[in-house]
Design a protein around this motif. Structure first.
Motif, PDB file in Angstrom:
ATOM      1  N   PHE A  99       1.392 -13.627   1.291  1.00 16.54           N
ATOM      2  CA  PHE A  99       1.024 -12.788   2.371  1.00 16.54           C
ATOM      3  C   PHE A  99      -0.407 -11.949   1.966  1.00 16.54           C
ATOM      4  O   PHE A  99      -0.692 -12.228   0.860  1.00 16.54           O
ATOM      5  CB  PHE A  99       2.613 -11.237   1.851  1.00 16.54           C
ATOM      6  CG  PHE A  99       3.742 -11.928   1.647  1.00 16.54           C
ATOM      7  CD1 PHE A  99       4.666 -12.340   1.023  1.00 16.54           C
ATOM      8  CD2 PHE A  99       4.249 -11.836   3.455  1.00 16.54           C
ATOM      9  CE1 PHE A  99       5.546 -12.459   0.958  1.00 16.54           C
ATOM     10  CE2 PHE A  99       5.796 -12.277   3.136  1.00 16.54           C
ATOM     11  CZ  PHE A  99       6.509 -12.306   2.567  1.00 16.54           C
ATOM     12  N   TYR A 121      -1.457  -8.292   1.720  1.00 25.18           N
ATOM     13  CA  TYR A 121      -1.408  -6.312   2.342  1.00 25.18           C
ATOM     14  C   TYR A 121      -2.981  -6.026   1.646  1.00 25.18           C
ATOM     15  O   TYR A 121      -4.016  -6.176   0.841  1.00 25.18           O
ATOM     16  CB  TYR A 121      -0.445  -6.128   0.546  1.00 25.18           C
ATOM     17  CG  TYR A 121       1.212  -6.524   0.765  1.00 25.18           C
ATOM     18  CD1 TYR A 121       1.283  -7.636   0.774  1.00 25.18           C
ATOM     19  CD2 TYR A 121       1.512  -5.581   1.473  1.00 25.18           C
ATOM     20  CE1 TYR A 121       2.870  -7.999   0.501  1.00 25.18           C
ATOM     21  CE2 TYR A 121       3.343  -6.196   1.558  1.00 25.18           C
ATOM     22  CZ  TYR A 121       3.524  -6.583   1.361  1.00 25.18           C
ATOM     23  OH  TYR A 121       4.718  -7.061   1.721  1.00 25.18           O
ATOM     24  N   GLN A 124      -4.475  -1.772   0.735  1.00 22.86           N
ATOM     25  CA  GLN A 124      -4.431  -0.326   0.481  1.00 22.86           C
ATOM     26  C   GLN A 124      -5.469   0.020   1.183  1.00 22.86           C
ATOM     27  O   GLN A 124      -6.666   0.152   0.145  1.00 22.86           O
ATOM     28  CB  GLN A 124      -3.843  -0.749  -1.215  1.00 22.86           C
ATOM     29  CG  GLN A 124      -3.662   0.409  -2.173  1.00 22.86           C
ATOM     30  CD  GLN A 124      -3.341   0.740  -3.461  1.00 22.86           C
ATOM     31  OE1 GLN A 124      -3.869  -0.665  -3.986  1.00 22.86           O
ATOM     32  NE2 GLN A 124      -2.481   1.576  -3.829  1.00 22.86           N
ATOM     33  N   LEU A 167       0.792  -0.008  -0.213  1.00 22.65           N
ATOM     34  CA  LEU A 167       0.290  -1.325   0.618  1.00 22.65           C
ATOM     35  C   LEU A 167       0.932  -1.682   1.649  1.00 22.65           C
ATOM     36  O   LEU A 167       1.713  -0.824   1.728  1.00 22.65           O
ATOM     37  CB  LEU A 167       0.819  -2.617  -0.638  1.00 22.65           C
ATOM     38  CG  LEU A 167       0.346  -2.987  -1.668  1.00 22.65           C
ATOM     39  CD1 LEU A 167       0.125  -1.719  -2.966  1.00 22.65           C
ATOM     40  CD2 LEU A 167       0.808  -3.859  -2.098  1.00 22.65           C
ATOM     41  N   LYS A 174       1.749 -12.833   7.060  1.00 18.95           N
ATOM     42  CA  LYS A 174       2.235 -13.198   6.117  1.00 18.95           C
ATOM     43  C   LYS A 174       2.199 -14.791   6.727  1.00 18.95           C
ATOM     44  O   LYS A 174       2.108 -15.088   7.484  1.00 18.95           O
ATOM     45  CB  LYS A 174       3.806 -12.580   6.183  1.00 18.95           C
ATOM     46  CG  LYS A 174       4.496 -12.941   8.090  1.00 18.95           C
ATOM     47  CD  LYS A 174       5.911 -11.973   7.464  1.00 18.95           C
ATOM     48  CE  LYS A 174       6.441 -12.346   9.259  1.00 18.95           C
ATOM     49  NZ  LYS A 174       7.717 -11.695   8.745  1.00 18.95           N
ATOM     50  N   PHE A 178      -4.453  -7.593  -2.134  1.00 17.33           N
ATOM     51  CA  PHE A 178      -4.065  -8.102  -2.219  1.00 17.33           C
ATOM     52  C   PHE A 178      -3.206  -9.036  -1.700  1.00 17.33           C
ATOM     53  O   PHE A 178      -2.487  -9.379  -0.797  1.00 17.33           O
ATOM     54  CB  PHE A 178      -2.810  -7.304  -2.743  1.00 17.33           C
ATOM     55  CG  PHE A 178      -2.927  -6.106  -3.600  1.00 17.33           C
ATOM     56  CD1 PHE A 178      -3.410  -4.787  -3.195  1.00 17.33           C
ATOM     57  CD2 PHE A 178      -3.067  -6.536  -4.953  1.00 17.33           C
ATOM     58  CE1 PHE A 178      -4.149  -4.110  -3.970  1.00 17.33           C
ATOM     59  CE2 PHE A 178      -4.179  -5.610  -5.895  1.00 17.33           C
ATOM     60  CZ  PHE A 178      -4.583  -4.205  -5.139  1.00 17.33           C
ATOM     61  N   PHE A 212       1.752 -10.817  -7.259  1.00 13.68           N
ATOM     62  CA  PHE A 212       0.802 -10.509  -6.862  1.00 13.68           C
ATOM     63  C   PHE A 212      -0.867 -11.165  -7.546  1.00 13.68           C
ATOM     64  O   PHE A 212      -0.527 -10.625  -8.814  1.00 13.68           O
ATOM     65  CB  PHE A 212       0.638  -8.970  -6.604  1.00 13.68           C
ATOM     66  CG  PHE A 212       1.241  -8.409  -5.818  1.00 13.68           C
ATOM     67  CD1 PHE A 212       2.359  -7.832  -6.109  1.00 13.68           C
ATOM     68  CD2 PHE A 212       0.673  -8.123  -4.765  1.00 13.68           C
ATOM     69  CE1 PHE A 212       3.315  -6.984  -5.434  1.00 13.68           C
ATOM     70  CE2 PHE A 212       1.935  -6.812  -3.446  1.00 13.68           C
ATOM     71  CZ  PHE A 212       2.653  -6.962  -4.265  1.00 13.68           C
TER      72      PHE A 212
END
Lengths: 113, 115
Positions: B34, B36, B38, B44, B49, B89, B105
């Motif tokens: 994935f 992510y 922020q 997040l 994905k 991330f 992460f």
């Protein structure tokens, strides 16, 4: 609207004063988790729950407790907070956890003086 | 155990520049991968994905391809905008022992896009 809700968003408190950060999701997700985010360390898992009454430790569980009495709620409890628990905390949930993305709350910034 | 390594930031680009953020991983079995994002003051959000080798995830002009042979999942965008400024991330979800399908992460990469 599908969401994960955390409260409070911000809290300044003192060492040793018990506090609870609430987390609630409205997506009927089985899996819920708590993470803390610290500069230079990224996000680390504190505790997780696979379903009601099923919880287990993540990577950094010391000083924290959780409970999962209802599917939608997963509170994080700091029985005796200390300054090293000053951090940004995120609650997350996913349908079953397995190989799936997680939905995150907006975060709770805790400052322990 | 599982781990994710992503390029250190901060990354500063001009608007319309090409973006690459490198991500490599170590995991047993076949994790899901994935990215992510922020934004300042927010939680997040899942950006994209991929769940198996050679899958390409894409969203909002961002792309990443699951490369099992190089254990990589690099994030790319052809033309960044100021609104893309955020922390990104890379993460994986796999077996971490027992029944915990936790997200592992990377440390995050701060992207700043200037007009």
């Amino acid at each position: 609207e599908a969401q994960v809700t955390q409260n409070p968003r911000y809290l300044i408190t003192v060492t040793g004063k018990k506090l609870t950060v609430t987390c609630s999701q409205n997506m009927n997700h089985e899996y819920m988790s708590w993470y803390r985010q610290d500069p230079g360390l990224g996000l680390r898992q504190i505790y997780y729950s696979m379903n009601v009454e099923v919880t287990d430790k993540g990577d950094v569980p010391e000083g924290y407790k959780v409970s999962r009495k209802e599917k939608r709620n997963f509170p994080l409890i700091l029985e005796s907070p200390s300054p090293n628990q000053t951090s940004l905390y995120f609650c997350a949930s996913s349908l079953s956890g397995r190989f799936q993305p997680q939905h995150f709350g907006d975060g709770t910034r805790l400052s322990i003086l | 155990g599982d781990s994710v390594t992503q390029m250190e930031g901060p990354v500063t680009l001009s608007e319309e520049a090409f973006l690459t953020i490198n991500c490599t991983y170590t995991a047993t079995g076949y994790p899901s991968l994935f990215w992510y994002v922020q934004y300042p003051g927010e939680g997040l959000q899942l950006l994209l994905k991929a769940t198996k080798a050679d899958d390409k995830g894409s969203n909002k002009g961002f792309e990443a391809t699951y490369r099992k042979e190089t254990t990589s999942f690099h994030l790319e965008k052809g033309s960044v905008q100021v609104s893309d400024s955020a922390v990104y991330f890379c993460a994986l979800s796999g077996w971490s022992g027992g029944s915990n399908y936790k997200l592992t992460f990377g440390k995050g990469t701060l992207l700043t896009v200037n007009p």
